[in-house]
Design a protein around this motif. Sequence first.
Motif, short mmCIF file in Angstrom:
data_model
loop_
_atom_site.label_atom_id
_atom_site.label_comp_id
_atom_site.label_asym_id
_atom_site.label_seq_id
_atom_site.Cartn_x
_atom_site.Cartn_y
_atom_site.Cartn_z
N VAL A 1 0.80 -1.17 0.03
CA VAL A 1 0.00 -0.09 0.10
C VAL A 1 1.07 1.37 -0.05
O VAL A 1 1.55 1.49 0.77
CB VAL A 1 -0.93 0.04 1.32
N SER A 2 0.68 2.03 -1.06
CA SER A 2 1.64 3.18 -1.16
C SER A 2 1.12 4.39 -0.05
O SER A 2 0.02 4.22 0.59
CB SER A 2 1.43 4.02 -2.54
N ILE A 3 1.91 5.14 0.48
CA ILE A 3 1.73 6.27 1.41
C ILE A 3 0.62 6.91 0.84
O ILE A 3 -0.15 7.45 1.60
CB ILE A 3 2.85 7.00 1.81
N ALA A 4 0.63 7.34 -0.49
CA ALA A 4 -0.57 8.14 -1.00
C ALA A 4 -1.85 7.45 -0.80
O ALA A 4 -3.11 8.07 -0.60
CB ALA A 4 -0.23 8.39 -2.36
N GLU A 5 -1.96 6.13 -1.09
CA GLU A 5 -3.28 5.32 -1.12
C GLU A 5 -3.39 5.54 0.48
O GLU A 5 -4.85 5.50 0.77
CB GLU A 5 -3.03 3.87 -1.66
N LEU A 6 -2.59 5.13 1.28
CA LEU A 6 -3.01 5.04 2.82
C LEU A 6 -3.30 6.48 3.34
O LEU A 6 -4.50 6.45 3.85
CB LEU A 6 -1.69 4.59 3.56
N ARG A 7 -2.94 7.50 2.94
CA ARG A 7 -3.49 8.90 3.34
C ARG A 7 -4.97 9.20 2.79
O ARG A 7 -5.66 9.69 3.41
CB ARG A 7 -2.57 9.99 2.65
N ARG A 8 -5.09 8.65 1.63
CA ARG A 8 -6.39 8.90 0.98
C ARG A 8 -7.59 8.23 1.71
O ARG A 8 -8.35 8.46 2.48
CB ARG A 8 -6.48 8.32 -0.43
N VAL A 9 -7.22 6.75 2.17
CA VAL A 9 -7.88 5.83 2.65
C VAL A 9 -8.25 6.16 4.19
O VAL A 9 -9.54 6.53 4.78
CB VAL A 9 -7.39 4.39 2.80
N ILE A 10 -7.24 6.75 4.78
CA ILE A 10 -7.45 7.61 6.24
C ILE A 10 -8.37 8.62 6.34
O ILE A 10 -9.15 8.73 6.92
CB ILE A 10 -5.84 7.72 6.64
#
Length: 122
Positions: free
Chosen positions: A107-116
Motif C-alpha cells: 500500500v503506497s503512502i498516498a493510497e494510505l493517506r487517501r483511505v485514512i
Amino acid sequence: MAAQAKILIVDDERDLVDAYVRLLERSGYRCAGAFDASQALQIIDAEPPDLVITDLSLPDSSGIDIIRRVRAKLPVAPIIVMSGHNSPGLHEAALAAGADISLLKPVSIAELRRVIGEALPR
C-alpha cells in the motif's frame, strides 16, 4: 479532528511500521506503532487511537482475532486492514469481523493517506 487524529499501526514488519509512522506524522497525524497484538492492545488501553491500521498476519494473533479485539475495545474507531495475501475470502472475513476497509499490500503512502482521510470523521 482528522489532522490531529491518533493512528495506531500494527504490523510485524518493523521497517513498514517505522516508515508509515514517520510519513503519517509528516502529514499531521499522531502515530504509534506496534509489532504484535499484545503490544497493540497495551497501547489501546493506555491511549485509545482514533483509527487502527493492522496487518492480518501477526505473530501472536490471527488477523481476524485482532480485528475483533480492537472492535470490542474501540467500537467506533475505523479499522483498516492490510494483507499481502489475496486468499479467497480473507478480506471478506476481515470486513465481517469488524474491519471497515481492507487493502492488499503493498500500500503506497498516498493510497494510505487517501483511505485514512475517507475513514476519519471530518
